[in-house]
Every structure is written in C-alpha cells, then in structure tokens.
Scaffold this motif. Sequence first.
Motif, PDB file in Angstrom:
ATOM      1  N   TRP A 286      -7.946 -36.454 -15.146  1.00 24.72           N
ATOM      2  CA  TRP A 286      -9.325 -36.969 -15.072  1.00 24.72           C
ATOM      3  C   TRP A 286     -10.012 -36.808 -16.428  1.00 24.72           C
ATOM      4  N   THR A 287      -9.907 -35.620 -17.019  1.00 19.92           N
ATOM      5  CA  THR A 287     -10.550 -35.349 -18.310  1.00 19.92           C
ATOM      6  C   THR A 287     -10.021 -36.286 -19.387  1.00 19.92           C
ATOM      7  N   MET A 288      -8.709 -36.499 -19.398  1.00 15.76           N
ATOM      8  CA  MET A 288      -8.097 -37.355 -20.413  1.00 15.76           C
ATOM      9  C   MET A 288      -8.609 -38.788 -20.300  1.00 15.76           C
ATOM     10  N   VAL A 289      -8.639 -39.320 -19.083  1.00 18.92           N
ATOM     11  CA  VAL A 289      -9.116 -40.690 -18.875  1.00 18.92           C
ATOM     12  C   VAL A 289     -10.615 -40.790 -19.184  1.00 18.92           C
ATOM     13  N   GLN A 290     -11.381 -39.793 -18.743  1.00 19.43           N
ATOM     14  CA  GLN A 290     -12.822 -39.783 -19.003  1.00 19.43           C
ATOM     15  C   GLN A 290     -13.103 -39.743 -20.496  1.00 19.43           C
ATOM     16  N   GLN A 291     -12.353 -38.928 -21.222  1.00 15.34           N
ATOM     17  CA  GLN A 291     -12.538 -38.827 -22.660  1.00 15.34           C
ATOM     18  C   GLN A 291     -12.166 -40.133 -23.352  1.00 15.34           C
ATOM     19  N   PHE A 292     -11.118 -40.791 -22.870  1.00 12.97           N
ATOM     20  CA  PHE A 292     -10.697 -42.080 -23.440  1.00 12.97           C
ATOM     21  C   PHE A 292     -11.805 -43.120 -23.277  1.00 12.97           C
ATOM     22  N   ILE A 293     -12.418 -43.161 -22.079  1.00 12.81           N
ATOM     23  CA  ILE A 293     -13.487 -44.135 -21.828  1.00 12.81           C
ATOM     24  C   ILE A 293     -14.695 -43.857 -22.711  1.00 12.81           C
ATOM     25  N   VAL A 294     -15.054 -42.579 -22.859  1.00 13.17           N
ATOM     26  CA  VAL A 294     -16.206 -42.215 -23.683  1.00 13.17           C
ATOM     27  C   VAL A 294     -15.955 -42.572 -25.146  1.00 13.17           C
ATOM     28  N   ILE A 295     -14.774 -42.229 -25.662  1.00 13.94           N
ATOM     29  CA  ILE A 295     -14.471 -42.516 -27.064  1.00 13.94           C
ATOM     30  C   ILE A 295     -14.436 -44.021 -27.321  1.00 13.94           C
ATOM     31  N   ARG A 296     -13.976 -44.770 -26.351  1.00 13.89           N
ATOM     32  CA  ARG A 296     -13.881 -46.218 -26.530  1.00 13.89           C
ATOM     33  C   ARG A 296     -15.246 -46.898 -26.474  1.00 13.89           C
ATOM     34  N   ASN A 297     -16.116 -46.432 -25.573  1.00 16.09           N
ATOM     35  CA  ASN A 297     -17.384 -47.118 -25.343  1.00 16.09           C
ATOM     36  C   ASN A 297     -18.602 -46.407 -25.929  1.00 16.09           C
ATOM     37  N   LEU A 298     -18.513 -45.088 -26.150  1.00 20.16           N
ATOM     38  CA  LEU A 298     -19.629 -44.340 -26.741  1.00 20.16           C
ATOM     39  C   LEU A 298     -19.103 -43.440 -27.861  1.00 20.16           C
ATOM     40  N   PRO A 299     -18.514 -44.020 -28.872  1.00 23.41           N
ATOM     41  CA  PRO A 299     -17.926 -43.197 -29.938  1.00 23.41           C
ATOM     42  C   PRO A 299     -18.980 -42.536 -30.815  1.00 23.41           C
ATOM     43  N   THR A 300     -18.579 -41.494 -31.518  1.00 17.40           N
ATOM     44  CA  THR A 300     -19.467 -40.832 -32.472  1.00 17.40           C
ATOM     45  C   THR A 300     -19.752 -41.766 -33.646  1.00 17.40           C
ATOM     46  N   PRO A 301     -21.022 -41.967 -34.010  1.00 14.61           N
ATOM     47  CA  PRO A 301     -21.339 -42.843 -35.149  1.00 14.61           C
ATOM     48  C   PRO A 301     -20.603 -42.410 -36.410  1.00 14.61           C
ATOM     49  N   GLY A 302     -20.015 -43.386 -37.105  1.00 11.35           N
ATOM     50  CA  GLY A 302     -19.294 -43.113 -38.340  1.00 11.35           C
ATOM     51  C   GLY A 302     -17.839 -42.744 -38.151  1.00 11.35           C
ATOM     52  N   SER A 303     -17.401 -42.552 -36.909  1.00 12.73           N
ATOM     53  CA  SER A 303     -16.013 -42.159 -36.658  1.00 12.73           C
ATOM     54  C   SER A 303     -15.102 -43.386 -36.666  1.00 12.73           C
ATOM     55  N   ASP A 304     -13.793 -43.141 -36.684  1.00  5.80           N
ATOM     56  CA  ASP A 304     -12.828 -44.241 -36.619  1.00  5.80           C
ATOM     57  C   ASP A 304     -12.972 -45.015 -35.316  1.00  5.80           C
ATOM     58  N   ALA A 305     -13.282 -44.299 -34.230  1.00  4.72           N
ATOM     59  CA  ALA A 305     -13.476 -44.969 -32.944  1.00  4.72           C
ATOM     60  C   ALA A 305     -14.687 -45.900 -32.991  1.00  4.72           C
ATOM     61  N   ALA A 306     -15.740 -45.497 -33.695  1.00  3.96           N
ATOM     62  CA  ALA A 306     -16.930 -46.345 -33.818  1.00  3.96           C
ATOM     63  C   ALA A 306     -16.610 -47.609 -34.620  1.00  3.96           C
ATOM     64  N   LYS A 307     -15.830 -47.456 -35.688  1.00  2.00           N
ATOM     65  CA  LYS A 307     -15.434 -48.623 -36.489  1.00  2.00           C
ATOM     66  C   LYS A 307     -14.563 -49.572 -35.668  1.00  2.00           C
ATOM     67  N   ALA A 308     -13.660 -49.002 -34.867  1.00  3.87           N
ATOM     68  CA  ALA A 308     -12.796 -49.833 -34.026  1.00  3.87           C
ATOM     69  C   ALA A 308     -13.620 -50.592 -32.987  1.00  3.87           C
TER      70      ALA A 308
END
Length: 368
Positions: free
Chosen positions: A278-300
Amino acid sequence: MDLLFAAATPSPAVPTPTTPMPTTGLDFFSTIMWPFKWIVEAILVFWHWVFTSIGMEANAGTTWVLSIIGLVIVVRSALIPLFVRQIKSQRKMMEIAPELRKVQEKYRGKKDQLSREAMSRETMALYKKHGTTPVSSCLPLLVQMPILLGMFYTLSDVKKHAEWSMGGVGLLNADLTKQFYDAELFSVAPLHVNMIEAWGAGETVTVVILIILVILMIASQFFTQLQIISKNLSPEAKTGQAYQMQKIMLYVLPLAFIFSGVFFPLGVVLYWFTSNIWTMVQQFIVIRNLPTPGSDAAKAREERLARKGKALDAQGKIIPLEKYQAEQQRLFDEAQKAKAEAPKRQQPVSKQRAKKQAQKNTNPPTDA
C-alpha cells in the motif's frame, strides 16, 4: 450478522498452551491501546463475516488472509487525509529550508544567550509566517502509530488467546480467535506460527513462505525509499547531512524486516507486507501527481503535461499550454515595464570626480 459474534462452524479441540496465560488486568499501556484494538478487531471480524457470508470457510487460511488485507485497506484508507497533511507539511518545511539556513548562518559560532534567543525568535517567526513547524510534519505519523500498533497486537495475540480459550478485547471472541488460530495459508502454513517455531517443528514450507515474504518486504521497502531519493528530492534537498542519512537509511531500514520475519507470526508478516505494498503504491501516486517542486519527478510531470498541451500555473493548477504561455509573457512584460520605470541607481563616485563633474556642468564648453 451472527457471524460477527460467533463462529460459523464448531471449534476443534483447544490446543495445549505454550504461552503464559494472558493477564486480565489493564495496565497503563493496555488501557491506551484498548480502543484501537477494539476498532481493529471490529474491522477484521467484519471482513471475516463478509467472506464467510459468500460461502468461504470460517477457519480457512484464505478467508483470514483476505480479512487481514481488508483490514489494511480500511485502516490505510482512513489515514489518507493524515498522509496528505504530512506531505503538505513536509513541502512547507522544504520551501523554507533556504531561509532557515540563512538564519543559522547568521548566528553560526555565536554561543551567547542573547544570540541563541534571537535565533530562536527568528526561527519561530519564520515558522509562523509559513504556517508550519517541524512537529506538524511528524504529527500525522504519531497519530498513525496507535492504530498500527493496535493492528500488530491484535494479530500477535491470537496464539496465546486461542491456547487459553480467550477472545480479544471486542468482537474477536474465543470461537473466532480459535478459527484464526486454525487457519493455514495454502492449507500448510499456520498463520499464528513464526519462523523460529516453524523451523523447530520442521515445517519447511512455512519457513520458505516466510523467507519469500521477508524478501518481498525488503524489496518493497527499498523501492519505496528509492523512489523518494532518486525522483522526489529537489537539488537543494540533495545537499547536506540529511540527504546522506537518507541514503544510508535506504539500505539499513529494509534490513529491519529480517527481524520481523524471524520473530513475528505469519499473519503479522502478511499484514506488514500488505501495508508495505500500500505504501509503495501510495508513494508512487504522490510522486507522479504531486512531486516536490524542482525534483526530477516534477520535471517529468511537466514534460507529460506539455505533451498533452497543458502546463502548471503559479498556483500549481493544470491549465492549457496557450494560457500558460500567455500568462508567462504577461508576467515578463510587467517585469520589464517595472524595470524600465524604476529609478536608475546612481553609481558612487569619489569626491574629486564629483567636484570635476560639477565644474563641468557649471561651465559647459563653448564653441570656438
């Protein structure tokens, strides 16, 4: 609904106790944990009733494994608002990190009482300005702990309660506890047995299942932490000791599950593994849709939006790319206009040069 309070099938003989008789009195810790364990038992028994109502056996391993998964889903779903709040608090702390460093640099090396008090005041003023504190990002995690502990102790106590013909603190009565005790994963691995007990009893299949679950738990925990470190940290966050500690924990923290796999019953390990997924999937969704500004996930994310003809405005809302470009052009034009209208800064000159400049303006050269 009678299955919520009683077993659906007759219980087999009571096992010979191998654990001390549970105490009936309530100490301070038990008193605090009682309401959380009661809630956990109610959810677990509810799911057991659901699955037995559709024809599944009351003491089957599949029935209780699905009940554990249902328990994790309900509890973790209820904790989503706290998780979102924790993410927002962490983001605010990351945003003010540069300002905090400036305050720390300002008072670096100053050990006197007045300097420490001044540093504390400026730090608290910064927290108040941005509406956050270090405790606010930890508070949701602290709120979760009693619930998670309630799940752990409820599943861990099944063996001793069944051996002494006792129930839990609520709806998990003696008959249901005995059914849980008799449940076996794949009809071979008892849910109440840990790796040491299975090894001592020669239950090779149970040991193999536990080893596989521990490996999967370590892998899921490692992947979850790796997502954060590799994709969801800004360049500023990748500097300093905090980032180095995160990299160390990436390899150290998953090893803690080796301990859980050895000493925790199979039912608890299944709960822990499900919670990890659950944590892994939840973290994946957060990183994909609410990434930290300036991070690689935000650029993606920005690249994905650009391919769809969209972009993020200053408030983080998704808008059409044309509107975003028009907004950026407007902001650029306003900045240029403000720069042109701003009074030009006079460069400092020496007294001698200023005197010559004044004489030159007073006596301008005349044409011959």
